[in-house]
Design a protein around this motif. Structure first.
Motif, PDB file in Angstrom:
ATOM      1  N   VAL A   2      43.226  27.206  43.604  1.00  0.00           N
ATOM      2  CA  VAL A   2      41.824  27.589  43.794  1.00  0.00           C
ATOM      3  C   VAL A   2      41.508  27.714  45.287  1.00  0.00           C
ATOM      4  CG1 VAL A   2      39.442  26.790  43.532  1.00  0.00           C
ATOM      5  CG2 VAL A   2      40.998  26.699  41.597  1.00  0.00           C
ATOM      6  N   GLY A   3      41.976  26.767  46.079  1.00  0.00           N
ATOM      7  CA  GLY A   3      41.751  26.842  47.524  1.00  0.00           C
ATOM      8  C   GLY A   3      42.406  28.055  48.154  1.00  0.00           C
ATOM      9  N   ALA A   4      43.623  28.363  47.718  1.00  0.00           N
ATOM     10  CA  ALA A   4      44.318  29.534  48.248  1.00  0.00           C
ATOM     11  C   ALA A   4      43.622  30.827  47.830  1.00  0.00           C
ATOM     12  CB  ALA A   4      45.767  29.532  47.782  1.00  0.00           C
ATOM     13  N   THR A   5      43.130  30.876  46.595  1.00  0.00           N
ATOM     14  CA  THR A   5      42.430  32.064  46.111  1.00  0.00           C
ATOM     15  C   THR A   5      41.126  32.280  46.873  1.00  0.00           C
ATOM     16  OG1 THR A   5      43.390  31.756  43.916  1.00  0.00           O
ATOM     17  CG2 THR A   5      41.463  33.165  44.065  1.00  0.00           C
ATOM     18  N   ILE A   6      40.369  31.215  47.050  1.00  0.00           N
ATOM     19  CA  ILE A   6      39.132  31.321  47.832  1.00  0.00           C
ATOM     20  C   ILE A   6      39.450  31.716  49.265  1.00  0.00           C
ATOM     21  CG2 ILE A   6      37.229  29.975  48.811  1.00  0.00           C
ATOM     22  CD1 ILE A   6      37.118  28.435  46.166  1.00  0.00           C
ATOM     23  N   GLY A   7      40.516  31.154  49.814  1.00  0.00           N
ATOM     24  CA  GLY A   7      40.904  31.467  51.191  1.00  0.00           C
ATOM     25  C   GLY A   7      41.237  32.923  51.406  1.00  0.00           C
ATOM     26  N   PHE A   8      42.044  33.511  50.504  1.00  0.00           N
ATOM     27  CA  PHE A   8      42.401  34.908  50.724  1.00  0.00           C
ATOM     28  C   PHE A   8      41.195  35.817  50.533  1.00  0.00           C
ATOM     29  CE2 PHE A   8      43.028  36.021  46.182  1.00  0.00           C
ATOM     30  CZ  PHE A   8      42.632  37.338  46.192  1.00  0.00           C
ATOM     31  N   SER A   9      40.307  35.487  49.619  1.00  0.00           N
ATOM     32  CA  SER A   9      39.133  36.315  49.417  1.00  0.00           C
ATOM     33  C   SER A   9      38.166  36.211  50.596  1.00  0.00           C
ATOM     34  CB  SER A   9      38.431  35.948  48.112  1.00  0.00           C
ATOM     35  OG  SER A   9      37.463  36.910  47.787  1.00  0.00           O
ATOM     36  N   LEU A  10      38.069  35.030  51.180  1.00  0.00           N
ATOM     37  CA  LEU A  10      37.241  34.868  52.376  1.00  0.00           C
ATOM     38  C   LEU A  10      37.798  35.680  53.539  1.00  0.00           C
ATOM     39  CD1 LEU A  10      36.359  31.060  52.370  1.00  0.00           C
ATOM     40  CD2 LEU A  10      34.762  32.965  52.184  1.00  0.00           C
ATOM     41  N   VAL A  11      39.108  35.698  53.680  1.00  0.00           N
ATOM     42  CA  VAL A  11      39.715  36.458  54.769  1.00  0.00           C
ATOM     43  C   VAL A  11      39.510  37.955  54.564  1.00  0.00           C
ATOM     44  CG1 VAL A  11      41.941  37.099  55.791  1.00  0.00           C
ATOM     45  CG2 VAL A  11      41.407  34.702  55.392  1.00  0.00           C
ATOM     46  N   LEU A  12      39.701  38.434  53.336  1.00  0.00           N
ATOM     47  CA  LEU A  12      39.617  39.874  53.087  1.00  0.00           C
ATOM     48  C   LEU A  12      38.197  40.404  53.005  1.00  0.00           C
ATOM     49  CD1 LEU A  12      42.465  40.467  50.493  1.00  0.00           C
ATOM     50  CD2 LEU A  12      42.443  41.029  52.916  1.00  0.00           C
ATOM     51  N   LYS A  13      37.309  39.689  52.314  1.00  0.00           N
ATOM     52  CA  LYS A  13      35.975  40.229  52.045  1.00  0.00           C
ATOM     53  C   LYS A  13      34.833  39.356  52.563  1.00  0.00           C
ATOM     54  CE  LYS A  13      37.401  43.840  49.784  1.00  0.00           C
ATOM     55  NZ  LYS A  13      37.110  45.200  50.143  1.00  0.00           N
ATOM     56  N   GLY A  14      35.141  38.267  53.218  1.00  0.00           N
ATOM     57  CA  GLY A  14      34.096  37.393  53.736  1.00  0.00           C
ATOM     58  C   GLY A  14      33.434  36.584  52.629  1.00  0.00           C
ATOM     59  N   VAL A  15      32.264  36.052  52.899  1.00  0.00           N
ATOM     60  CA  VAL A  15      31.586  35.196  51.928  1.00  0.00           C
ATOM     61  C   VAL A  15      31.129  35.956  50.689  1.00  0.00           C
ATOM     62  CG1 VAL A  15      30.855  33.463  53.600  1.00  0.00           C
ATOM     63  CG2 VAL A  15      29.379  35.403  53.140  1.00  0.00           C
ATOM     64  N   ASN A  16      31.029  37.276  50.770  1.00  0.00           N
ATOM     65  CA  ASN A  16      30.641  38.056  49.603  1.00  0.00           C
ATOM     66  C   ASN A  16      31.767  38.192  48.581  1.00  0.00           C
ATOM     67  OD1 ASN A  16      28.109  38.535  50.689  1.00  0.00           O
ATOM     68  ND2 ASN A  16      28.826  40.337  51.795  1.00  0.00           N
ATOM     69  N   GLY A  17      32.992  37.883  48.972  1.00  0.00           N
ATOM     70  CA  GLY A  17      34.123  38.007  48.074  1.00  0.00           C
ATOM     71  C   GLY A  17      34.295  36.851  47.114  1.00  0.00           C
ATOM     72  N   VAL A  18      33.542  35.776  47.317  1.00  0.00           N
ATOM     73  CA  VAL A  18      33.668  34.582  46.477  1.00  0.00           C
ATOM     74  C   VAL A  18      32.437  34.469  45.588  1.00  0.00           C
ATOM     75  CG1 VAL A  18      33.941  32.073  46.482  1.00  0.00           C
ATOM     76  CG2 VAL A  18      35.026  33.438  48.262  1.00  0.00           C
ATOM     77  N   ASN A  19      32.660  34.179  44.327  1.00  0.00           N
ATOM     78  CA  ASN A  19      31.563  33.965  43.380  1.00  0.00           C
ATOM     79  C   ASN A  19      31.182  32.485  43.456  1.00  0.00           C
ATOM     80  OD1 ASN A  19      29.731  34.124  41.344  1.00  0.00           O
ATOM     81  ND2 ASN A  19      31.206  34.580  39.737  1.00  0.00           N
ATOM     82  N   TRP A  20      30.337  32.135  44.406  1.00  0.00           N
ATOM     83  CA  TRP A  20      30.025  30.747  44.710  1.00  0.00           C
ATOM     84  C   TRP A  20      29.452  29.951  43.539  1.00  0.00           C
ATOM     85  CZ3 TRP A  20      32.603  29.053  48.563  1.00  0.00           C
ATOM     86  CH2 TRP A  20      32.916  29.901  49.623  1.00  0.00           C
ATOM     87  N   PRO A  21      28.616  30.513  42.666  1.00  0.00           N
ATOM     88  CA  PRO A  21      28.131  29.704  41.532  1.00  0.00           C
ATOM     89  C   PRO A  21      29.256  29.242  40.590  1.00  0.00           C
ATOM     90  CG  PRO A  21      26.696  31.591  41.846  1.00  0.00           C
ATOM     91  CD  PRO A  21      27.879  31.790  42.742  1.00  0.00           C
ATOM     92  N   LYS A  22      30.377  29.945  40.541  1.00  0.00           N
ATOM     93  CA  LYS A  22      31.486  29.533  39.685  1.00  0.00           C
ATOM     94  C   LYS A  22      32.327  28.440  40.320  1.00  0.00           C
ATOM     95  CE  LYS A  22      31.741  32.024  35.913  1.00  0.00           C
ATOM     96  NZ  LYS A  22      32.050  31.564  34.604  1.00  0.00           N
ATOM     97  N   CYS A  23      32.190  28.238  41.635  1.00  0.00           N
ATOM     98  CA  CYS A  23      32.971  27.231  42.349  1.00  0.00           C
ATOM     99  C   CYS A  23      32.225  25.914  42.309  1.00  0.00           C
ATOM    100  CB  CYS A  23      33.202  27.665  43.799  1.00  0.00           C
ATOM    101  SG  CYS A  23      34.111  29.196  43.948  1.00  0.00           S
ATOM    102  N   HIS A  24      32.686  25.011  41.493  1.00  0.00           N
ATOM    103  CA  HIS A  24      32.035  23.702  41.362  1.00  0.00           C
ATOM    104  C   HIS A  24      32.704  22.732  42.310  1.00  0.00           C
ATOM    105  CE1 HIS A  24      29.972  25.171  37.838  1.00  0.00           C
ATOM    106  NE2 HIS A  24      31.135  25.598  37.361  1.00  0.00           N
ATOM    107  N   PHE A  25      31.972  22.301  43.322  1.00  0.00           N
ATOM    108  CA  PHE A  25      32.512  21.403  44.324  1.00  0.00           C
ATOM    109  C   PHE A  25      32.066  19.965  44.098  1.00  0.00           C
ATOM    110  CE2 PHE A  25      32.259  25.539  46.504  1.00  0.00           C
ATOM    111  CZ  PHE A  25      33.611  25.705  46.732  1.00  0.00           C
ATOM    112  N   TYR A  26      32.207  19.490  42.897  1.00  0.00           N
ATOM    113  CA  TYR A  26      31.836  18.102  42.613  1.00  0.00           C
ATOM    114  C   TYR A  26      32.926  17.444  41.835  1.00  0.00           C
ATOM    115  CZ  TYR A  26      30.255  20.385  38.356  1.00  0.00           C
ATOM    116  OH  TYR A  26      30.173  21.151  37.240  1.00  0.00           O
TER     117      TYR A  26
END
Length: 85
Positions: free
Chosen positions: A61-85
């Motif tokens: 999950v961290g690697a997937t979020i990382g590559f999407s952040l690098v390629l498309k910035g913060v718009n590339g991640v679906n933040w509501p689906k990422c549960h950080f708890y």
């Protein structure tokens, strides 16, 4: 088995917004996913060798979020689906 299905389903359909890769940059999505898989595999092998307690799910999950952040910035991640708890 059910938990594994739900985790892989969230990774497959929820963490990154694949619609922004549909404008001819599908190769970037494929390359990013392959890179995330390779990086998390190397990390898990290293952590296993060093006997570190790590999570395979968190690694991918961290690697997937990382590559999407690098390629498309913060718009590339679906933040509501990422549960950080």
């Amino acid at each position: 088995m059910v938990v594994g299905f739900r985790v892989s389903d969230t990774i497959r359909k929820g963490i990154i917004d694949v619609e922004i890769y549909s404008n001819g940059s599908e190769v970037l999505l494929m390359t990013g996913n392959l890179s995330a898989l390779s990086a998390s595999c190397i990390w898990l092998l290293l952590a296993t060798f060093l006997r570190l307690p790590v999570s395979g799910t968190h690694s991918i999950v961290g690697a997937t979020i990382g590559f999407s952040l690098v390629l498309k910035g913060v718009n590339g991640v679906n933040w509501p689906k990422c549960h950080f708890y």
